[in-house]
Design a protein around this motif. Structure first.
Motif, PDB file in Angstrom:
ATOM      1  N   GLY A 210       0.839  -1.185   0.000  1.00 25.10           N
ATOM      2  CA  GLY A 210       0.000   0.000   0.000  1.00 25.10           C
ATOM      3  C   GLY A 210       0.875   1.236   0.000  1.00 25.10           C
ATOM      4  N   THR A 211       0.711   2.096  -1.020  1.00 28.13           N
ATOM      5  CA  THR A 211       1.592   3.252  -1.129  1.00 28.13           C
ATOM      6  C   THR A 211       0.970   4.327  -2.003  1.00 28.13           C
ATOM      7  N   SER A 212       1.286   5.564  -1.683  1.00 28.10           N
ATOM      8  CA  SER A 212       0.911   6.674  -2.554  1.00 28.10           C
ATOM      9  C   SER A 212       2.021   6.983  -3.548  1.00 28.10           C
ATOM     10  N   SER A 213       3.090   6.199  -3.515  1.00 29.82           N
ATOM     11  CA  SER A 213       4.248   6.404  -4.398  1.00 29.82           C
ATOM     12  C   SER A 213       4.370   5.308  -5.448  1.00 29.82           C
ATOM     13  N   GLY A 214       3.253   4.701  -5.801  1.00 26.35           N
ATOM     14  CA  GLY A 214       3.283   3.582  -6.736  1.00 26.35           C
ATOM     15  C   GLY A 214       3.877   3.928  -8.084  1.00 26.35           C
ATOM     16  N   VAL A 215       3.541   5.106  -8.608  1.00 25.51           N
ATOM     17  CA  VAL A 215       4.061   5.512  -9.913  1.00 25.51           C
ATOM     18  C   VAL A 215       5.586   5.598  -9.867  1.00 25.51           C
ATOM     19  N   ALA A 216       6.121   6.267  -8.856  1.00 26.91           N
ATOM     20  CA  ALA A 216       7.576   6.405  -8.734  1.00 26.91           C
ATOM     21  C   ALA A 216       8.239   5.045  -8.543  1.00 26.91           C
TER      22      ALA A 216
END
Length: 231
Positions: A210-216
């Motif tokens: 779970g992450t808000s940095s998936g794109v990076a």
């Protein structure tokens, strides 16, 4: 780590749980999830109808946060919220355990809560995830909670909301894995911002990130794989 870029992306719950977002932010989240083929978008429940429509026919699922982030709703409220989220389009549910009852050593309550919420999900063929919020628990409490999970059998047990004093740690993922083995999957969340973070959590035993940095994370991994292939 023998993962393709697509396999890594499919392990990511693309997360946006901030309280001050707009529909434009949600649309961006969904567009990214479709482009990168993430497993889900992890959202607060009021956003489910919007995201369900934005993700239509994409294969990306809506992942609802229940009793988020404190876990202090009544059991009846949590059950209703779970049902409501599913009826509005959620295909995965992450709920926060009642930490107060854990601290009270009221394991009967904790087990009943887990049983009732997981039963709601199982009946509707929806993935269930139990958020431990490990930063507030002793190792013994984490082990005991794993034992409850082994009885109830949610789909996943999860480290953190990302709103506590600390997010996922390798030590907690390893501890949880040592307790449940392959019987229950593990989701690591909170503070996972780089390819190295994500791969380390997967190596430790996490089956979902779970992450808000998936794109990076995926962009870093794609570059890493390309560089490795060119050598």
């Amino acid at each position: 780590m023998k993962l393709s870029v697509a396999q890594l992306a499919a392990m990511i719950d693309h997360t946006l749980l901030k309280p001050f977002i707009t529909n434009q932010d949600l649309q961006k989240l969904c567009d990214e999830a479709k482009e990168y083929h993430f497993k889900t978008v992890a959202i607060n429940n009021a956003a489910i109808p919007f995201c369900r429509e934005a993700l239509k026919s994409s294969g990306v699922l809506c992942d609802a946060a229940v009793s988020f982030p404190l876990g202090q709703s009544t059991l009846e409220t949590k059950v209703f919220e779970t049902i409501d989220a599913i009826e509005k389009g959620a295909r995965e549910v992450d709920y926060v355990v009642n930490l107060v009852e854990i601290k009270n050593q009221n394991w009967t309550y904790v087990e009943d809560e887990m049983q009732r919420i997981v039963a709601v999900c199982d009946k509707r063929q929806v993935i269930s995830k139990v958020i431990f919020e490990t930063c507030y628990l002793t190792d013994e409490e984490k082990r005991r909670l794993c034992q409850v999970a082994l009885k109830v059998k949610p789909t996943f047990i999860k480290t953190s909301t990302g709103f506590g004093t600390k997010g996922a740690t390798l030590e907690d993922v390893r501890l949880m894995k040592s307790c449940v083995g392959d019987a229950i999957s593990i989701k690591a969340s909170g503070g996972i911002r780089s390819m190295e973070d994500a791969l380390a959590m997967i190596e430790a035993g996490a089956g979902r990130i779970g992450t808000s940095s998936g794109v990076a994370i995926v962009d870093q991994y794609r570059l890493h794989q390309a560089e490795a292939a060119s050598k």
